[in-house]
Design an enzyme around this catalytic site. Structure first.
Site, PDB file in Angstrom:
ATOM      1  N   SER A  42       2.659  -6.204   7.166  1.00 16.92           N
ATOM      2  CA  SER A  42       1.253  -6.134   7.585  1.00 16.92           C
ATOM      3  C   SER A  42       0.356  -6.805   6.553  1.00 16.92           C
ATOM      4  CB  SER A  42       0.821  -4.671   7.745  1.00 16.92           C
ATOM      5  OG  SER A  42       1.586  -4.043   8.740  1.00 16.92           O
TER       6      SER A  42
ATOM      7  N   LYS B  35       0.857  -1.196   0.000  1.00 20.03           N
ATOM      8  CA  LYS B  35       0.000   0.000   0.000  1.00 20.03           C
ATOM      9  C   LYS B  35       0.888   1.239   0.000  1.00 20.03           C
ATOM     10  CE  LYS B  35       0.932   1.052   4.576  1.00 20.03           C
ATOM     11  NZ  LYS B  35       1.598   2.211   5.094  1.00 20.03           N
TER      12      LYS B  35
ATOM     13  N   ASP C 221      -1.696  -1.234  10.962  1.00 24.01           N
ATOM     14  CA  ASP C 221      -1.862  -1.210   9.504  1.00 24.01           C
ATOM     15  C   ASP C 221      -2.631  -2.414   8.978  1.00 24.01           C
ATOM     16  OD1 ASP C 221      -0.749   1.094   8.553  1.00 24.01           O
ATOM     17  OD2 ASP C 221       1.254   0.249   8.226  1.00 24.01           O
TER      18      ASP C 221
ATOM     19  N   LEU D  58       5.536   0.610   3.189  1.00 22.52           N
ATOM     20  CA  LEU D  58       4.702   0.027   2.130  1.00 22.52           C
ATOM     21  C   LEU D  58       3.792  -1.087   2.661  1.00 22.52           C
ATOM     22  CD1 LEU D  58       7.415  -0.081  -0.690  1.00 22.52           C
ATOM     23  CD2 LEU D  58       5.446   1.448  -0.581  1.00 22.52           C
TER      24      LEU D  58
HETATM   25  O1  C5P Z   1       0.412  -0.924  15.745  1.00 22.68           O
HETATM   26  P1  C5P Z   1       1.841  -1.078  15.348  1.00 22.68           P
HETATM   27  O2  C5P Z   1       2.598  -1.997  16.265  1.00 22.68           O
HETATM   28  O3  C5P Z   1       2.037  -1.441  13.922  1.00 22.68           O
HETATM   29  O4  C5P Z   1       2.493   0.358  15.506  1.00 22.68           O
HETATM   30  C1  C5P Z   1       3.888   0.540  15.483  1.00 22.68           C
HETATM   31  C2  C5P Z   1       4.196   1.839  16.173  1.00 22.68           C
HETATM   32  O5  C5P Z   1       3.675   2.927  15.406  1.00 22.68           O
HETATM   33  C3  C5P Z   1       3.556   1.987  17.522  1.00 22.68           C
HETATM   34  O6  C5P Z   1       4.399   1.467  18.512  1.00 22.68           O
HETATM   35  C4  C5P Z   1       3.393   3.479  17.656  1.00 22.68           C
HETATM   36  O7  C5P Z   1       4.607   4.040  18.103  1.00 22.68           O
HETATM   37  C5  C5P Z   1       3.198   3.948  16.243  1.00 22.68           C
HETATM   38  N1  C5P Z   1       1.799   4.239  15.892  1.00 22.68           N
HETATM   39  C6  C5P Z   1       1.178   5.332  16.451  1.00 22.68           C
HETATM   40  N2  C5P Z   1      -0.111   5.629  16.119  1.00 22.68           N
HETATM   41  C7  C5P Z   1      -0.780   4.870  15.212  1.00 22.68           C
HETATM   42  C8  C5P Z   1      -0.145   3.767  14.616  1.00 22.68           C
HETATM   43  C9  C5P Z   1       1.145   3.474  14.973  1.00 22.68           C
HETATM   44  O8  C5P Z   1       1.761   6.047  17.271  1.00 22.68           O
HETATM   45  N3  C5P Z   1      -2.024   5.193  14.890  1.00 22.68           N
END
Ligand code: C5P
Length: 276
Positions: free
Chosen positions: A108, A18, A141, A104
């Protein structure tokens, strides 16, 4: 599906990458995440994911990148089995084409494909919301990557709405170095937060804005160089996807794409793609 007899079934998926056309940060949440509004599109490059299940209880990841428990497919399978209250033996074989650490959504998307494959193979008939909940536990994501085409993402990533968007010719450029999403958001938080307005969708399609771009450029100055390369060689619009480090440019037609590919410095990693 019964877990008592010997059986083996597999399913083959294209896990599409993406781009975040734009990424607007609307605020910080109490859970440490950020409130987002982002227009996202599937692009034409994909990883290949083969999910094979049989009776037993083991998760195996075969991949040149992250071949163990750190792989999001491993996490997806684990959470899936917890949800259905039953373990199986699963092998996820991933052929990587999508650069990682690039914004990208490769890892995910592989995880989203694993969730869909397990649901299909095991005929669990989980509700859409259950698949969504599993995806959200894997990563912010992942829910949006259960969908194809253009979508608008809100909240932490859990609110996904399919939208109409243009078909675009893209050139992606990937700096040598990868960016860590959490680190980019942390750097974003280190600077004073200035609340910005939320433009109308039509304006957002005209001028993409990625609120993480400035901090990503500080961490990886090559991002600015690559954006300038795209503009200099004919891109009508340029931006960065997600938390970086990959950038993209929009070109009018294939001829313009080919011209740019020939002119952009040969040392940069270039990917020609379309969206959606
Ligand atoms: O959810 P995920 O583990 O993929 O997110 C990775 C990092 O991206 C999180 O630890 C956070 O620091 C940041 N993040 C965020 N706000 C979001 C998505 C991701 O702060 N909406």
């Amino acid at each position: 599906m019964s877990n008592s007899n010997n059986w083996l079934v597999s399913s083959h998926h294209k896990a599409y990458a993406k781009i975040n056309w734009d990424l607007l940060i609307l605020g910080r949440r109490f859970d440490g995440y950020h409130e987002l509004d982002s227009l996202v599109s599937q692009i034409s490059i994909f990883d290949e994911v083969i999910v094979t299940i049989s009776n037993g209880s083991n998760i195996e990841i075969v991949s040149e990148v992250a071949p163990g428990e750190e792989n999001l497919c491993y996490k997806a399978a684990k959470i899936f089995f917890k949800k259905i209250g039953c373990d199986f033996k699963v092998k996820v074989e991933i052929t990587k084409n999508i650069p990682y650490g690039a914004g990208l959504g490769g890892g995910s998307s592989d995880a989203a494909s694993t969730i869909i494959a397990l649901d299909n193979l095991l005929k669990t008939n989980l509700k859409k919301q259950d698949l969504f909940d599993i995806a959200m536990q894997v990563g912010s994501d992942v829910p949006s990557l259960l969908f194809t085409g253009w979508r608008r993402i809100k909240g932490r990533g859990e609110q996904v709405e399919q939208i109409n968007g243009p078909t675009l010719k893209l050139v992606l450029l990937k700096p040598d170095c990868n960016l860590n999403t959490a680190e980019v958001y942390k750097k974003f938080d280190d600077q004073p937060y200035k609340k910005q307005s939320l433009p109308k969708i039509i304006e957002r399609f005209k001028t993409p804005r990625n609120d993480l771009q400035k901090v990503a450029e500080k961490l990886t100055p090559e991002i600015r160089i690559l954006l300038d390369q795209l503009s200099k060689h004919g891109a009508k619009k340029v931006s960065m996807t997600g938390s970086g480090s990959c950038v993209f440019g929009v070109f009018e037609n294939d001829k313009e794409v080919n011209k740019a590919i020939l002119k952009i410095d040969a040392s940069y990693k270039k990917i020609v793609s379309t969206c959606p």
